[in-house]
Design a protein around this motif. Structure first.
Motif, PDB file in Angstrom:
ATOM      1  N   ILE A  90      35.488 -45.669  -0.995  1.00 17.61           N
ATOM      2  CA  ILE A  90      34.950 -44.851   0.088  1.00 17.61           C
ATOM      3  C   ILE A  90      34.166 -45.778   0.991  1.00 17.61           C
ATOM      4  N   GLN A  91      34.536 -45.766   2.259  1.00 17.82           N
ATOM      5  CA  GLN A  91      33.864 -46.596   3.259  1.00 17.82           C
ATOM      6  C   GLN A  91      33.043 -45.677   4.165  1.00 17.82           C
ATOM      7  N   VAL A  92      31.785 -46.021   4.354  1.00 20.30           N
ATOM      8  CA  VAL A  92      30.921 -45.270   5.262  1.00 20.30           C
ATOM      9  C   VAL A  92      30.314 -46.266   6.236  1.00 20.30           C
ATOM     10  N   GLU A  93      30.498 -45.997   7.515  1.00 19.99           N
ATOM     11  CA  GLU A  93      29.935 -46.869   8.553  1.00 19.99           C
ATOM     12  C   GLU A  93      28.992 -46.052   9.428  1.00 19.99           C
ATOM     13  N   PHE A  94      27.721 -46.442   9.385  1.00 23.61           N
ATOM     14  CA  PHE A  94      26.684 -45.759  10.152  1.00 23.61           C
ATOM     15  C   PHE A  94      26.472 -46.443  11.494  1.00 23.61           C
ATOM     16  N   HIS A  95      26.226 -45.628  12.522  1.00 26.84           N
ATOM     17  CA  HIS A  95      25.920 -46.116  13.869  1.00 26.84           C
ATOM     18  C   HIS A  95      24.662 -45.389  14.340  1.00 26.84           C
ATOM     19  N   TRP A  96      23.702 -46.157  14.828  1.00 27.52           N
ATOM     20  CA  TRP A  96      22.454 -45.553  15.296  1.00 27.52           C
ATOM     21  C   TRP A  96      21.951 -46.370  16.476  1.00 27.52           C
ATOM     22  N   SER A  97      22.432 -45.998  17.654  1.00 31.26           N
ATOM     23  CA  SER A  97      22.138 -46.775  18.861  1.00 31.26           C
ATOM     24  C   SER A  97      20.661 -46.734  19.247  1.00 31.26           C
ATOM     25  N   ASN A  98      19.951 -45.678  18.902  1.00 24.72           N
ATOM     26  CA  ASN A  98      18.534 -45.610  19.270  1.00 24.72           C
ATOM     27  C   ASN A  98      17.632 -45.707  18.040  1.00 24.72           C
ATOM     28  N   ALA A  99      18.050 -46.503  17.067  1.00 21.94           N
ATOM     29  CA  ALA A  99      17.251 -46.701  15.859  1.00 21.94           C
ATOM     30  C   ALA A  99      15.916 -47.344  16.229  1.00 21.94           C
ATOM     31  N   PRO A 100      14.857 -46.981  15.521  1.00 25.74           N
ATOM     32  CA  PRO A 100      13.571 -47.631  15.777  1.00 25.74           C
ATOM     33  C   PRO A 100      13.650 -49.113  15.410  1.00 25.74           C
ATOM     34  N   GLU A 101      12.754 -49.889  15.973  1.00 23.70           N
ATOM     35  CA  GLU A 101      12.771 -51.331  15.712  1.00 23.70           C
ATOM     36  C   GLU A 101      11.894 -51.708  14.527  1.00 23.70           C
ATOM     37  N   ASP A 102      11.595 -50.777  13.678  1.00 22.12           N
ATOM     38  CA  ASP A 102      10.757 -50.980  12.503  1.00 22.12           C
ATOM     39  C   ASP A 102      11.641 -51.432  11.337  1.00 22.12           C
ATOM     40  N   ALA A 103      11.713 -52.734  11.119  1.00 20.67           N
ATOM     41  CA  ALA A 103      12.603 -53.306  10.097  1.00 20.67           C
ATOM     42  C   ALA A 103      12.276 -52.779   8.702  1.00 20.67           C
ATOM     43  N   LYS A 104      11.005 -52.581   8.401  1.00 21.24           N
ATOM     44  CA  LYS A 104      10.611 -52.089   7.081  1.00 21.24           C
ATOM     45  C   LYS A 104      11.130 -50.657   6.871  1.00 21.24           C
ATOM     46  N   PHE A 105      10.997 -49.813   7.884  1.00 21.93           N
ATOM     47  CA  PHE A 105      11.497 -48.444   7.791  1.00 21.93           C
ATOM     48  C   PHE A 105      13.013 -48.429   7.645  1.00 21.93           C
ATOM     49  N   LEU A 106      13.704 -49.239   8.438  1.00 21.87           N
ATOM     50  CA  LEU A 106      15.167 -49.267   8.374  1.00 21.87           C
ATOM     51  C   LEU A 106      15.654 -49.714   6.997  1.00 21.87           C
ATOM     52  N   GLN A 107      14.993 -50.696   6.416  1.00 28.90           N
ATOM     53  CA  GLN A 107      15.385 -51.143   5.073  1.00 28.90           C
ATOM     54  C   GLN A 107      15.119 -50.041   4.054  1.00 28.90           C
ATOM     55  N   LYS A 108      14.024 -49.326   4.233  1.00 20.01           N
ATOM     56  CA  LYS A 108      13.682 -48.238   3.314  1.00 20.01           C
ATOM     57  C   LYS A 108      14.753 -47.153   3.318  1.00 20.01           C
ATOM     58  N   ILE A 109      15.247 -46.762   4.490  1.00 16.73           N
ATOM     59  CA  ILE A 109      16.257 -45.704   4.518  1.00 16.73           C
ATOM     60  C   ILE A 109      17.621 -46.220   4.059  1.00 16.73           C
ATOM     61  N   LYS A 110      17.903 -47.492   4.277  1.00 18.38           N
ATOM     62  CA  LYS A 110      19.150 -48.062   3.741  1.00 18.38           C
ATOM     63  C   LYS A 110      19.124 -48.038   2.209  1.00 18.38           C
ATOM     64  N   ASN A 111      17.990 -48.428   1.642  1.00 23.41           N
ATOM     65  CA  ASN A 111      17.858 -48.411   0.182  1.00 23.41           C
ATOM     66  C   ASN A 111      17.973 -46.986  -0.345  1.00 23.41           C
ATOM     67  N   ALA A 112      17.348 -46.049   0.345  1.00 24.27           N
ATOM     68  CA  ALA A 112      17.397 -44.646  -0.075  1.00 24.27           C
ATOM     69  C   ALA A 112      18.839 -44.147  -0.063  1.00 24.27           C
ATOM     70  N   ALA A 113      19.587 -44.489   0.976  1.00 25.34           N
ATOM     71  CA  ALA A 113      20.981 -44.041   1.095  1.00 25.34           C
ATOM     72  C   ALA A 113      21.802 -44.480  -0.108  1.00 25.34           C
ATOM     73  N   LYS A 114      21.621 -45.708  -0.518  1.00 23.49           N
ATOM     74  CA  LYS A 114      22.430 -46.261  -1.600  1.00 23.49           C
ATOM     75  C   LYS A 114      22.083 -45.683  -2.971  1.00 23.49           C
ATOM     76  N   THR A 115      20.971 -44.949  -3.049  1.00 31.21           N
ATOM     77  CA  THR A 115      20.573 -44.355  -4.323  1.00 31.21           C
ATOM     78  C   THR A 115      20.584 -42.828  -4.256  1.00 31.21           C
ATOM     79  N   CYS A 116      21.363 -42.275  -3.341  1.00 31.20           N
ATOM     80  CA  CYS A 116      21.451 -40.817  -3.257  1.00 31.20           C
ATOM     81  C   CYS A 116      22.156 -40.284  -4.509  1.00 31.20           C
TER      82      CYS A 116
END
Length: 134
Positions: A90-116
Motif C-alpha cells: 500500500i502506497q500513500v503519498e501525502f501533499h500539503w502545500s500550506n504545511a507549517p514550517e515547524d519541523a518538530k511538529f511535522l516530524q511529530k505528525i509523521k511519526n504519529a501517522a506511521k503508528t496509527c
C-alpha cells in the motif's frame, strides 16, 4: 453490540451499515476479479483505511498542538499480487502545500501517522510505502 451490519446484494456486491451513524457503503469486486468495479473493492477499503487512519491520528496530534491539517491531501495506491491474490503493498503519498514550517511538529505528525492503529494491524508482509511531501 455489533459495529457494522452487512448483507450480500448479489452480483459480487455487498453493503455495510455503520450502526452508530447509519452511514453505509457498497463494495464491488474489481473488474480483474470478475466484478464490475463500480464501487470500492474490499481490498480498496483496506488501503483507504490505512491512509484515512493515518490522517485521523495526525489530526488528533495536530488538534492537541493547536494546529490543523487544512489543505492536506493524499493519494493511495494498492498493489496486488496474483498468487495467492492478496495485497502486497500500500502506497500513500501525502501533499500539503500550506504545511507549517515547524519541523518538530511535522516530524511529530509523521511519526504519529506511521503508528496509527491500522498501520499496526496490517500484516507486516504488506509493505507500507509512505511518502510525505511536506
Amino acid at each position: 453490540m455489533p459495529t457494522i451490519k452487512s448483507s450480500y446484494l448479489g452480483n459480487l456486491r455487498t453493503t455495510s451499515e455503520h450502526l452508530q451513524s447509519g452511514n453505509s457503503i457498497i463494495t464491488d469486486a474489481p473488474v480483474d476479479n470478475n466484478g464490475q468495479g463500480q464501487a470500492f473493492s474490499p481490498t480498496d477499503l483496506v488501503a483507504a483505511a490505512l491512509a484515512n487512519c493515518m490522517v485521523t491520528i495526525m489530526g488528533i496530534v495536530a488538534r492537541r498542538d493547536g494546529m490543523d491539517l487544512d489543505g492536506l491531501e493524499w493519494e493511495t495506491t494498492k498493489v496486488m499480487q496474483s498468487d495467492p491474490r492478496k495485497i502486497s503493498e500500500i502506497q500513500v503519498e501525502f501533499h500539503w502545500s500550506n504545511a507549517p514550517e515547524d519541523a518538530k511538529f511535522l516530524q511529530k505528525i509523521k511519526n504519529a501517522a506511521k503508528t496509527c492503529p491500522v498501520a499496526l494491524s496490517i500484516d507486516p508482509a504488506i509493505k507500507q510505502n509512505i511518502k510525505f511531501n511536506f
